[in-house]
Design an enzyme around this catalytic site. Structure first.
Site, short mmCIF file in Angstrom:
data_model
loop_
_atom_site.label_atom_id
_atom_site.label_comp_id
_atom_site.label_asym_id
_atom_site.label_seq_id
_atom_site.Cartn_x
_atom_site.Cartn_y
_atom_site.Cartn_z
N LYS A 58 0.84 -1.20 0.00
CA LYS A 58 0.00 0.00 0.00
C LYS A 58 0.87 1.25 0.00
O LYS A 58 0.59 2.22 -0.71
CB LYS A 58 -0.93 -0.01 1.23
CG LYS A 58 -2.05 -1.03 1.11
CD LYS A 58 -2.78 -1.27 2.43
CE LYS A 58 -3.80 -2.40 2.31
NZ LYS A 58 -4.36 -2.85 3.57
N GLN A 102 -3.70 -1.15 9.96
CA GLN A 102 -3.72 -2.51 9.39
C GLN A 102 -4.26 -3.50 10.42
O GLN A 102 -3.85 -3.49 11.58
CB GLN A 102 -2.29 -2.90 8.97
CG GLN A 102 -2.18 -4.27 8.30
CD GLN A 102 -2.91 -4.33 6.96
OE1 GLN A 102 -2.87 -3.40 6.18
NE2 GLN A 102 -3.58 -5.44 6.70
N ASP A 125 -10.01 4.21 4.91
CA ASP A 125 -10.18 2.76 4.78
C ASP A 125 -11.63 2.37 5.13
O ASP A 125 -11.99 1.20 5.03
CB ASP A 125 -9.19 2.07 5.73
CG ASP A 125 -8.88 0.64 5.33
OD1 ASP A 125 -9.08 0.28 4.15
OD2 ASP A 125 -8.46 -0.15 6.21
#
Ligand code: NAP
Length: 287
Positions: A58, A102, A125
């Site tokens: 990413k 994450q 996200d």
């Protein structure tokens, strides 16, 4: 001999490339106008090899699109408060426009508390309760990246969802549940299936649009695909295998996402796009 249909593959790689190119152009334009580049902060707790790889991937994609990447690595021994503090600091930092925590963050950490420390304006996200509510109400906000990518694929292939029976197999907070909400928002009739669902095949057989989000290789049998269905396979299992038995399903479906190259690439593309959108809003408001 029975005639077999061969589904048209839905090319997520090509669509993701186009979204990233557009995001990179917008990021460059923003930098020119404001003197600041969009910045995505990634937070990783511990050193789980798969998570390390995802975050590295990413960050690289961000940098190649002109998005500044800032990384916060926290030890596996971090407490919930440590993670909340790190995320809160990023939420309060005006130079950070998007935050990606994450997951999984580790069983001893309250993941929900950690996610909720993300300022909704920086939740690129789409993991906070605010984002989920906005998604469910059809209000402006950031979507969960994989479900958002799935909707973009459906739009790219001009799939009309109104009145269609969409079956979502899997109900995780980041994938199945928000995907179902987005499908509902587009007037599909949505059925959620999960590990306690009785007679799953009979429900799958009714799906005009099927989303497999289970995490079990070739879990959905090709014979259960309704002829002419649109099949989205979000699963990614060892050996580059999806949750759907691709070859058999492709003989019955109208459209199908391959694994890899279908849903997978869309997630990062939506993440980058939302980071640039967040920066545009934040820098625009500050200008
Ligand atoms: P997850 O959190 O493990 O959720 C799996 C879901 O599948 C759960 O809701 C579970 O039901 C359901 N399930 C498990 N066994 C089942 C069964 N026998 N019948 C029906 N449903 C069953 O996984 P996830 O994070 O949503 O990920 C799912 C898959 O998508 C994985 O392969 C993952 O690698 C992939 N993925 C891909 C991307 C991408 O970028 N392409 C992003 C995220 C995830 P319960 O709720 O009842 O336990």
């Amino acid at each position: 001999m029975a005639q077999t249909q061969t589904a048209r593959p839905m090319d997520g790689t090509a669509l993701a490339r186009r979204i990233i190119e557009t995001s990179a152009a917008t990021a460059a334009e923003l930098r020119l106008r404001t003197g600041k580049a969009p910045c995505l902060a990634t937070v990783l707790v511990g050193d789980d090899p798969a998570s390390v790889t995802y975050v590295r991937m990413k960050r690289r994609r961000c940098e190649s699109a002109g998005i500044v990447s800032r990384h916060v690595a926290l030890p596996a021994t971090s407490t919930t408060q440590d993670v909340v503090d790190a995320v809160t600091a990023l939420s309060n930092d005006p130079d950070v426009h998007g935050i990606l925590l994450q997951h999984p963050v580790g069983p001893h950490i309250d993941e929900r508390a950690a996610f909720e420390a993300i300022d909704p304006a920086k939740d690129v996200d789409g993991v906070t309760m605010h984002s989920f509510a906005a998604m469910s109400f059809g209000l402006p906000g950031f979507v969960s990246c994989t479900p958002g990518g799935i909707m973009r694929l459906l739009d790219e292939y001009e799939v009309d969802l109104a009145g269609k029976h969409a079956v979502v197999v899997g109900r995780s907070a980041i994938l199945g549940k928000p995907a179902g909400m987005l499908l509902l928002g587009r007037d599909a009739t949505v059925t959620y299936c999960h590990s306690r669902t009785a007679d799953l095949p009979s429900i799958v057989q009714q799906a005009d649009v099927l989303l497999a989000a289970v995490g079990k290789p070739r879990f959905i049998a090709g014979a259960d695909i309704k002829p002419g269905a649109v099949v989205l396979d979000a699963g990614y299992n060892d050996g580059n295998v999806g949750d759907v038995d691709f070859e058999a399903a492709a003989e019955r479906a109208r459209l199908i996402t391959p694994v890899p190259g279908g849903v997978g690439p869309m997630t990062i593309a939506v993440l980058l796009e939302q980071t640039v959108a967040a920066a545009t809003l934040q820098l625009g408001a500050a200008a």
